[in-house]
Design a protein around this motif. Structure first.
Motif, PDB file in Angstrom:
ATOM      1  N   MET A  68      14.844 -43.853  18.225  1.00 36.75           N
ATOM      2  CA  MET A  68      13.995 -44.563  19.181  1.00 36.75           C
ATOM      3  C   MET A  68      12.576 -44.087  18.901  1.00 36.75           C
ATOM      4  O   MET A  68      12.251 -42.926  19.159  1.00 36.75           O
ATOM      5  CB  MET A  68      14.415 -44.250  20.615  1.00 36.75           C
ATOM      6  CG  MET A  68      13.683 -45.017  21.662  1.00 36.75           C
ATOM      7  SD  MET A  68      14.397 -44.622  23.274  1.00 36.75           S
ATOM      8  CE  MET A  68      13.586 -45.834  24.266  1.00 36.75           C
ATOM      9  N   GLY A  69      11.772 -44.975  18.370  1.00 36.80           N
ATOM     10  CA  GLY A  69      10.454 -44.553  17.921  1.00 36.80           C
ATOM     11  C   GLY A  69      10.622 -43.658  16.710  1.00 36.80           C
ATOM     12  O   GLY A  69      11.305 -44.006  15.749  1.00 36.80           O
ATOM     13  N   ASP A  70      10.059 -42.483  16.759  1.00 39.31           N
ATOM     14  CA  ASP A  70      10.203 -41.537  15.651  1.00 39.31           C
ATOM     15  C   ASP A  70      11.156 -40.395  15.987  1.00 39.31           C
ATOM     16  O   ASP A  70      11.179 -39.374  15.311  1.00 39.31           O
ATOM     17  CB  ASP A  70       8.829 -40.979  15.268  1.00 39.31           C
ATOM     18  CG  ASP A  70       8.159 -40.258  16.435  1.00 39.31           C
ATOM     19  OD1 ASP A  70       8.600 -40.466  17.578  1.00 39.31           O
ATOM     20  OD2 ASP A  70       7.197 -39.504  16.199  1.00 39.31           O
ATOM     21  N   ARG A  71      11.960 -40.567  17.041  1.00 36.66           N
ATOM     22  CA  ARG A  71      12.846 -39.497  17.492  1.00 36.66           C
ATOM     23  C   ARG A  71      14.295 -39.961  17.499  1.00 36.66           C
ATOM     24  O   ARG A  71      14.588 -41.142  17.578  1.00 36.66           O
ATOM     25  CB  ARG A  71      12.422 -39.045  18.891  1.00 36.66           C
ATOM     26  CG  ARG A  71      10.950 -38.585  18.874  1.00 36.66           C
ATOM     27  CD  ARG A  71      10.519 -38.038  20.158  1.00 36.66           C
ATOM     28  NE  ARG A  71      11.149 -36.734  20.354  1.00 36.66           N
ATOM     29  CZ  ARG A  71      10.941 -36.006  21.427  1.00 36.66           C
ATOM     30  NH1 ARG A  71      10.148 -36.432  22.384  1.00 36.66           N
ATOM     31  NH2 ARG A  71      11.514 -34.847  21.565  1.00 36.66           N
ATOM     32  N   GLU A  72      15.208 -39.003  17.450  1.00 34.94           N
ATOM     33  CA  GLU A  72      16.646 -39.290  17.450  1.00 34.94           C
ATOM     34  C   GLU A  72      17.217 -39.011  18.836  1.00 34.94           C
ATOM     35  O   GLU A  72      17.007 -37.936  19.406  1.00 34.94           O
ATOM     36  CB  GLU A  72      17.352 -38.416  16.416  1.00 34.94           C
ATOM     37  CG  GLU A  72      18.825 -38.705  16.285  1.00 34.94           C
ATOM     38  CD  GLU A  72      19.472 -37.870  15.202  1.00 34.94           C
ATOM     39  OE1 GLU A  72      20.588 -37.371  15.446  1.00 34.94           O
ATOM     40  OE2 GLU A  72      18.860 -37.710  14.129  1.00 34.94           O
ATOM     41  N   LEU A  73      17.960 -39.974  19.362  1.00 38.72           N
ATOM     42  CA  LEU A  73      18.537 -39.839  20.702  1.00 38.72           C
ATOM     43  C   LEU A  73      19.781 -38.960  20.674  1.00 38.72           C
ATOM     44  O   LEU A  73      20.564 -38.994  19.724  1.00 38.72           O
ATOM     45  CB  LEU A  73      18.922 -41.205  21.259  1.00 38.72           C
ATOM     46  CG  LEU A  73      17.800 -42.193  21.529  1.00 38.72           C
ATOM     47  CD1 LEU A  73      18.379 -43.494  22.049  1.00 38.72           C
ATOM     48  CD2 LEU A  73      16.806 -41.623  22.518  1.00 38.72           C
TER      49      LEU A  73
END
Length: 108
Positions: A68-73
């Motif tokens: 999500m965006g540049d991050r991992e959920l």
């Protein structure tokens, strides 16, 4: 209801975006984004409650590890802790004990 932990999302994410993320899997009952008390800034994790266990499991499996965006959920089901039994504390009242007689002070 089943509680789900969701972490690692961008700090600018709002409640509506998270609900839209979980809505295809089932009905979302509540959402709580955890924020700093002093500043009100998002801490990067939230809790979502869904009505059905199967929907919550499907959402957790499908969304865990997605970007999500540049991050991992990180999405996990929250295990409910058993409620500890409440024990009543017995308070003894010693006000009914007879007072001891005070000895007069000796003056020299």
């Amino acid at each position: 209801m089943v509680k789900i932990f969701i972490g690692g999302f961008p700090l600018q994410t709002d409640e509506l975006t998270i609900v839209q993320l979980f809505a295809p899997f089932g009905d979302v009952s509540t959402i709580k984004i955890v924020r700093d008390r002093a500043t009100g800034i998002c801490k990067g994790y939230a809790f979502v409650e869904m009505l059905e266990l199967a929907a919550a499991q499907n959402a957790a499996e499908a969304l865990n590890g997605t970007e999500m965006g540049d991050r991992e959920l990180k999405v996990n089901l929250v295990e409910e802790k058993p409620v500890a039994p409440v024990y009543k504390r017995v308070v003894r009242n010693n006000n009914f004990a007879p007072e001891k007689a005070k000895r007069p002070r000796r003056r020299i």
